[in-house]
Design a protein around this motif. Structure first.
Motif, PDB file in Angstrom:
ATOM      1  N   PHE A 108      14.254  16.367 -53.078  1.00 53.56           N
ATOM      2  CA  PHE A 108      13.695  17.532 -53.409  1.00 53.56           C
ATOM      3  C   PHE A 108      12.737  16.658 -52.322  1.00 53.56           C
ATOM      4  O   PHE A 108      11.071  17.248 -53.530  1.00 53.56           O
ATOM      5  N   GLY A 110      10.213  16.737 -49.953  1.00 53.69           N
ATOM      6  CA  GLY A 110       9.393  17.736 -49.590  1.00 53.69           C
ATOM      7  C   GLY A 110       8.493  18.413 -50.742  1.00 53.69           C
ATOM      8  O   GLY A 110       8.141  18.931 -51.155  1.00 53.69           O
ATOM      9  N   ALA A 111       8.900  19.156 -52.086  1.00 52.85           N
ATOM     10  CA  ALA A 111       7.913  19.616 -52.759  1.00 52.85           C
ATOM     11  C   ALA A 111       7.695  18.158 -53.881  1.00 52.85           C
ATOM     12  O   ALA A 111       6.586  18.684 -53.837  1.00 52.85           O
ATOM     13  N   GLY A 138       6.294  26.395 -49.577  1.00 57.12           N
ATOM     14  CA  GLY A 138       6.712  24.704 -49.533  1.00 57.12           C
ATOM     15  C   GLY A 138       8.053  25.157 -50.520  1.00 57.12           C
ATOM     16  O   GLY A 138       9.060  24.591 -49.814  1.00 57.12           O
ATOM     17  N   GLU A 141      10.834  27.411 -49.432  1.00 58.45           N
ATOM     18  CA  GLU A 141      10.847  27.005 -48.122  1.00 58.45           C
ATOM     19  C   GLU A 141      12.140  25.653 -48.529  1.00 58.45           C
ATOM     20  O   GLU A 141      12.939  25.289 -47.979  1.00 58.45           O
ATOM     21  N   SER A 142      12.013  24.449 -49.717  1.00 56.12           N
ATOM     22  CA  SER A 142      12.607  23.539 -49.773  1.00 56.12           C
ATOM     23  C   SER A 142      13.821  24.528 -50.485  1.00 56.12           C
ATOM     24  O   SER A 142      14.801  23.191 -50.369  1.00 56.12           O
TER      25      SER A 142
END
Length: 243
Positions: A108, A110-111, A138, A141-142
């Motif tokens: 992940f 993005g995380a 966020g 969303e991830s």
């Protein structure tokens, strides 16, 4: 398997006489637990606090086995926040939410980047609570439960979006939502764009919004509550009149 990756420490617990099991949020390999030899030593403990950034050399026999890691500290990390107890409560809450929400061994990135942005924001007391809300949005969303704040779920309008449906996570306009206002979640303007300022109550509403969906879609499915550290942070923000 072997890899090297940048990571943030989420938690650490003693294991045996001298070692520690450390939970890491890596950039490209997701949330990973690893045994760190010497992790219980006085020299290593400062580098194993939640929020510490490290370069991890990870090894394990199989992909689903608890591996071992050698960690090298990167930057000052949470030591820069030692004079700001409120920011430290936010850091503990962020680490607990990420550690509880993200599944193990799934990438992940993005995380990881959202956590990094939040770590940088903790140096600015006026803005980090709002960035914390964005961090949780966020994460949602991830994990496939992102909020849809682009237009009204009922009418398609893009103006005066002030609520969110607690069932669908979609925005609702003032006109469409007025008859159901007591059943909807408030949408703070700062989640709609960076240009919006912060008014009293916006952070509180943002935390209620993300907390609702984290609990409903992630923590409830895992049969566990939202982390106690998150409630502690909210209490401390309330005491400091930062909500």
């Amino acid at each position: 398997m072997e890899f090297q990756d940048e990571a943030f420490v989420l938690s650490a617990r003693s294991h045996g006489d001298t070692g520690a099991v450390v939970e890491l949020l890596t950039e490209q390999h997701g949330r990973r637990a690893a045994y760190v030899a010497g992790g219980a030593s006085r020299r290593m403990k400062p580098f194993l606090q939640p929020g510490a950034k490290v370069l991890a050399d990870f090894r394990s026999r199989t992909s689903d086995q608890l591996g071992s890691a050698r960690l090298e500290p990167m930057g000052e990390g949470p030591a820069a926040l030692f004079d700001d107890p409120l920011a430290l409560t936010g850091l503990s809450a962020a680490a607990a939410v990420a550690g509880g929400a993200l599944p193990e061994r799934e990438p992940f990135p993005g995380a990881f980047y959202a956590f990094e942005a939040l770590m940088n924001a903790f140096a600015v007391p006026e803005i980090w609570p709002a960035i914390f809300v964005r961090f949780e949005a966020g994460l949602l969303e991830s994990l496939g439960f992102g909020l849809d704040l682009s237009r009204c779920a009922a009418t398609g309008d893009t103006d005066e979006l002030i609520w969110v449906s607690p069932r669908t996570g979609r925005a609702v306009s003032r006109k469409a939502g007025e008859p159901y206002a007591d059943k909807l979640l408030r949408l703070p303007p700062f989640l709609l764009g960076a240009q919006a300022g912060l008014d009293d109550g916006d952070v509180r509403d943002g935390l209620a919004l993300t907390g609702h969906f984290l609990e409903a879609h992630i923590f409830h499915a895992l049969n566990k509550p939202l982390p106690a550290a998150r409630f502690w942070m909210i209490d401390k923000l309330q005491e400091a009149q930062r909500l």
